[in-house]
Design a protein around this motif. Sequence first.
Motif, short mmCIF file in Angstrom:
data_model
loop_
_atom_site.label_atom_id
_atom_site.label_comp_id
_atom_site.label_asym_id
_atom_site.label_seq_id
_atom_site.Cartn_x
_atom_site.Cartn_y
_atom_site.Cartn_z
N GLU A 4 -7.36 -5.82 2.58
CA GLU A 4 -6.71 -5.36 3.80
C GLU A 4 -6.84 -6.47 4.84
N LEU A 5 -5.71 -7.03 5.22
CA LEU A 5 -5.73 -8.13 6.18
C LEU A 5 -5.59 -7.62 7.62
N GLN A 6 -4.94 -6.52 7.79
CA GLN A 6 -4.83 -5.89 9.12
C GLN A 6 -4.72 -4.39 8.92
N ALA A 7 -5.54 -3.65 9.65
CA ALA A 7 -5.58 -2.20 9.49
C ALA A 7 -4.29 -1.56 10.00
N GLY A 8 -3.88 -0.52 9.32
CA GLY A 8 -2.72 0.25 9.76
C GLY A 8 -3.16 1.60 10.34
N TYR A 9 -2.33 2.16 11.21
CA TYR A 9 -2.67 3.42 11.88
C TYR A 9 -1.44 4.33 11.92
N ARG A 10 -1.70 5.64 12.02
CA ARG A 10 -0.64 6.63 12.10
C ARG A 10 -1.14 7.85 12.87
N ILE A 11 -0.20 8.64 13.36
CA ILE A 11 -0.49 9.94 13.96
C ILE A 11 0.29 10.98 13.16
N GLY A 12 -0.43 11.70 12.33
CA GLY A 12 0.25 12.63 11.45
C GLY A 12 1.14 11.86 10.48
N ILE A 61 -4.99 4.16 8.30
CA ILE A 61 -4.32 4.36 7.02
C ILE A 61 -5.23 3.85 5.90
N PRO A 62 -5.52 4.70 4.92
CA PRO A 62 -6.33 4.23 3.78
C PRO A 62 -5.61 3.07 3.07
N ALA A 63 -6.38 2.06 2.74
CA ALA A 63 -5.74 0.88 2.14
C ALA A 63 -6.51 0.37 0.93
N LEU A 64 -7.69 -0.14 1.13
CA LEU A 64 -8.43 -0.82 0.07
C LEU A 64 -8.70 0.12 -1.10
N PHE A 93 -0.53 1.01 -3.83
CA PHE A 93 0.36 0.45 -2.82
C PHE A 93 1.48 1.44 -2.50
N ASP A 94 1.64 1.74 -1.21
CA ASP A 94 2.66 2.69 -0.75
C ASP A 94 3.50 1.97 0.31
N PRO A 95 4.75 1.66 0.01
CA PRO A 95 5.58 0.93 0.98
C PRO A 95 5.81 1.68 2.28
N ASN A 96 5.54 3.00 2.28
CA ASN A 96 5.69 3.77 3.52
C ASN A 96 4.60 3.43 4.53
N TRP A 97 3.41 3.02 4.02
CA TRP A 97 2.28 2.77 4.89
C TRP A 97 1.75 1.33 4.78
N HIS A 98 2.07 0.66 3.70
CA HIS A 98 1.52 -0.68 3.46
C HIS A 98 2.63 -1.73 3.47
N GLU A 99 2.25 -2.91 3.88
CA GLU A 99 3.14 -4.07 3.80
C GLU A 99 2.41 -5.17 3.03
N VAL A 126 1.94 -0.56 10.22
CA VAL A 126 1.67 -0.62 8.78
C VAL A 126 0.39 -1.42 8.53
N ALA A 127 -0.21 -1.13 7.41
CA ALA A 127 -1.38 -1.89 7.00
C ALA A 127 -0.91 -3.12 6.21
N MET A 128 -1.32 -4.29 6.63
CA MET A 128 -0.97 -5.52 5.93
C MET A 128 -2.01 -5.77 4.83
N VAL A 129 -1.53 -5.83 3.59
CA VAL A 129 -2.45 -5.84 2.46
C VAL A 129 -2.02 -6.87 1.40
N GLN A 130 -2.95 -7.07 0.48
CA GLN A 130 -2.65 -7.80 -0.75
C GLN A 130 -2.71 -6.82 -1.92
N VAL A 131 -1.87 -7.06 -2.91
CA VAL A 131 -1.74 -6.12 -4.02
C VAL A 131 -2.10 -6.83 -5.31
N GLY A 132 -2.83 -6.11 -6.16
CA GLY A 132 -3.21 -6.66 -7.44
C GLY A 132 -2.02 -6.81 -8.37
N SER A 133 -2.00 -7.91 -9.08
CA SER A 133 -0.91 -8.18 -10.03
C SER A 133 -1.49 -8.78 -11.31
#
Length: 213
Positions: free
Chosen positions: A190-198, A158-161, A165-171, A204-211
């Motif tokens: 990106e603290l942990q990579a997320g993956y999906r099939i289609g 899952i693209p992250a960095l 931020f997309d709550p469907n794919w990112h946490e 989910v990808a565990m991430v930090q978000v800019g604020s």
Amino acid sequence: MDKEKQNMEVNGEQPEEQDVAVNTEPEPATAEATATEAAPEAEEPPPEEALAKLAAAYADLERQNRQLAEAKQALENQLTRLQADFDNFRRRTRQEKEDWQRNNTAAFCTELLPITDNFGRALQAMKASEADAGHSAGVEMIARQLAELMAAKGVERIPALGEDFDPNWHEAIGQTPVEDEAQVGKVTAELQAGYRIGDKLLRVAMVQVGSKN
């Protein structure tokens, strides 16, 4: 014969008259005449009666034709319904098979994700400790083969960095203060990579978000 008659006349005898058979019976009528006399001419039906019979016969044919057309239409409708039911069954069966295969693949690949993470950590540790280049290359080759295997199964990271931020794919597990307004709401780490099939999420990808400060 004439000489004998003359002799009889000389002797004073009268010649005997021969009987001549006269056919007094009427001549038989010919077969054609007899048949004509025996069978009188058939009377033709009145025109109104003939027309009525023709009209009745035509109406009966029309009724039969209408019944055949209705039966044909009913069979065509039944065939159309059967074809639609079969198409729906085939489509549903194919979809169920694809879902079953995808779910099995997803379950298998989900079990491989921790191994993928461990290979990534091992490579980082080896680079940080300046381990033997041969060992690093071997571990990196295995990690690459594992990634290629998962990609062949339809698994994608899952693209992250730098992404929104997309709550469907990112946490989001943290925030990163940013000066640039454009970085607000973006994935900064990106603290942990997320993956999906289609469209099926494996992790989910565990991430930090800019604020904003």
